[in-house]
Motif scaffolding. Structure first.
Motif, PDB file in Angstrom:
ATOM      1  N   PRO A   8       5.603 -45.220  25.590  1.00 28.75           N
ATOM      2  CA  PRO A   8       6.776 -45.184  26.462  1.00 28.75           C
ATOM      3  C   PRO A   8       8.049 -44.737  25.747  1.00 28.75           C
ATOM      4  O   PRO A   8       8.887 -44.063  26.344  1.00 28.75           O
ATOM      5  N   TRP A   9       8.211 -45.084  24.481  1.00 26.77           N
ATOM      6  CA  TRP A   9       9.437 -44.705  23.771  1.00 26.77           C
ATOM      7  C   TRP A   9       9.541 -43.193  23.589  1.00 26.77           C
ATOM      8  O   TRP A   9      10.625 -42.647  23.551  1.00 26.77           O
ATOM      9  N   GLU A  10       8.399 -42.486  23.535  1.00 22.96           N
ATOM     10  CA  GLU A  10       8.400 -41.024  23.449  1.00 22.96           C
ATOM     11  C   GLU A  10       8.943 -40.426  24.756  1.00 22.96           C
ATOM     12  O   GLU A  10       9.782 -39.525  24.749  1.00 22.96           O
ATOM     13  N   CYS A  11       8.475 -40.954  25.845  1.00 24.11           N
ATOM     14  CA  CYS A  11       8.915 -40.527  27.172  1.00 24.11           C
ATOM     15  C   CYS A  11      10.396 -40.843  27.377  1.00 24.11           C
ATOM     16  O   CYS A  11      11.158 -40.014  27.863  1.00 24.11           O
ATOM     17  N   LEU A  12      10.824 -42.032  26.965  1.00 25.28           N
ATOM     18  CA  LEU A  12      12.221 -42.427  27.115  1.00 25.28           C
ATOM     19  C   LEU A  12      13.134 -41.602  26.207  1.00 25.28           C
ATOM     20  O   LEU A  12      14.234 -41.226  26.608  1.00 25.28           O
ATOM     21  N   ALA A  13      12.682 -41.299  24.997  1.00 24.00           N
ATOM     22  CA  ALA A  13      13.473 -40.467  24.085  1.00 24.00           C
ATOM     23  C   ALA A  13      13.686 -39.081  24.691  1.00 24.00           C
ATOM     24  O   ALA A  13      14.787 -38.516  24.603  1.00 24.00           O
ATOM     25  N   ALA A  14      12.668 -38.540  25.329  1.00 23.47           N
ATOM     26  CA  ALA A  14      12.789 -37.224  25.970  1.00 23.47           C
ATOM     27  C   ALA A  14      13.794 -37.287  27.117  1.00 23.47           C
ATOM     28  O   ALA A  14      14.611 -36.366  27.290  1.00 23.47           O
ATOM     29  N   ARG A  15      13.788 -38.347  27.886  1.00 24.51           N
ATOM     30  CA  ARG A  15      14.732 -38.492  28.984  1.00 24.51           C
ATOM     31  C   ARG A  15      16.155 -38.720  28.475  1.00 24.51           C
ATOM     32  O   ARG A  15      17.115 -38.222  29.044  1.00 24.51           O
ATOM     33  N   PHE A  16      16.275 -39.451  27.391  1.00 30.18           N
ATOM     34  CA  PHE A  16      17.586 -39.640  26.773  1.00 30.18           C
ATOM     35  C   PHE A  16      18.156 -38.286  26.351  1.00 30.18           C
ATOM     36  O   PHE A  16      19.315 -37.960  26.648  1.00 30.18           O
ATOM     37  N   ALA A  17      17.342 -37.486  25.685  1.00 32.29           N
ATOM     38  CA  ALA A  17      17.771 -36.143  25.269  1.00 32.29           C
ATOM     39  C   ALA A  17      18.130 -35.291  26.488  1.00 32.29           C
ATOM     40  O   ALA A  17      19.108 -34.530  26.454  1.00 32.29           O
ATOM     41  N   ALA A  18      17.367 -35.428  27.555  1.00 30.31           N
ATOM     42  CA  ALA A  18      17.640 -34.649  28.771  1.00 30.31           C
ATOM     43  C   ALA A  18      18.964 -35.050  29.413  1.00 30.31           C
ATOM     44  O   ALA A  18      19.718 -34.200  29.897  1.00 30.31           O
ATOM     45  N   LYS A  19      19.272 -36.336  29.423  1.00 32.95           N
ATOM     46  CA  LYS A  19      20.554 -36.797  29.961  1.00 32.95           C
ATOM     47  C   LYS A  19      21.708 -36.220  29.139  1.00 32.95           C
ATOM     48  O   LYS A  19      22.704 -35.752  29.685  1.00 32.95           O
ATOM     49  N   GLU A  20      21.568 -36.256  27.820  1.00 33.76           N
ATOM     50  CA  GLU A  20      22.597 -35.709  26.934  1.00 33.76           C
ATOM     51  C   GLU A  20      22.736 -34.197  27.117  1.00 33.76           C
ATOM     52  O   GLU A  20      23.851 -33.675  27.182  1.00 33.76           O
TER      53      GLU A  20
END
Length: 126
Positions: A46-58
């Motif tokens: 899950p942290w891989e998926c969340l890291a990708a979404r964090f980067a996408a928000k930024e």
């Protein structure tokens, strides 16, 4: 189609894992919408998926010119549906307001994760 903005961001997957382990659900709720966290928490990593979404928000914020006042929940990253070319950005509140002021009609997004890093590129399109 005219490009109005471009954003790029990287997020170390380990940084996301550490933040989740340290701050738990409180951190996840502060940064991610319910739909984003539900989708990612079902994943093997899950942290891989969340890291990708964090980067996408930024990256999305940068594509809009990094204006003040956009909250984490103003940019939501939804997974691609069958037949689509990539994930979808849903903008609300301040992000939507800025996008409308700049004439942004859509946000193209590409996300990936490999080698311990998550990355996202967002393109604001008129």
């Amino acid at each position: 189609m005219s490009v109005l903005g471009l954003g790029l961001d990287l997020c170390p997957v380990e940084r996301m894992r550490t933040a989740i382990e340290r701050h738990g659900d409180r951190f996840v709720r502060r940064i991610f919408t319910e739909r984003e966290s539900s989708y990612c928490m079902e994943r093997k990593l899950p942290w891989e998926c969340l890291a990708a979404r964090f980067a996408a928000k930024e990256a999305t914020s940068k594509a809009l010119g990094a204006p003040r006042g956009i909250s984490w929940h103003d940019v939501e990253v939804m997974p691609a549906r069958t037949g689509e070319h990539g994930p979808t950005v849903v903008m609300s509140r301040r992000a939507r307001e800025v996008a409308e002021q700049k004439g942004v009609r859509s946000m193209l997004l590409s996300i990936t994760h490999a080698g311990g890093m998550a990355a996202a590129v967002a393109v604001a399109v008129a």
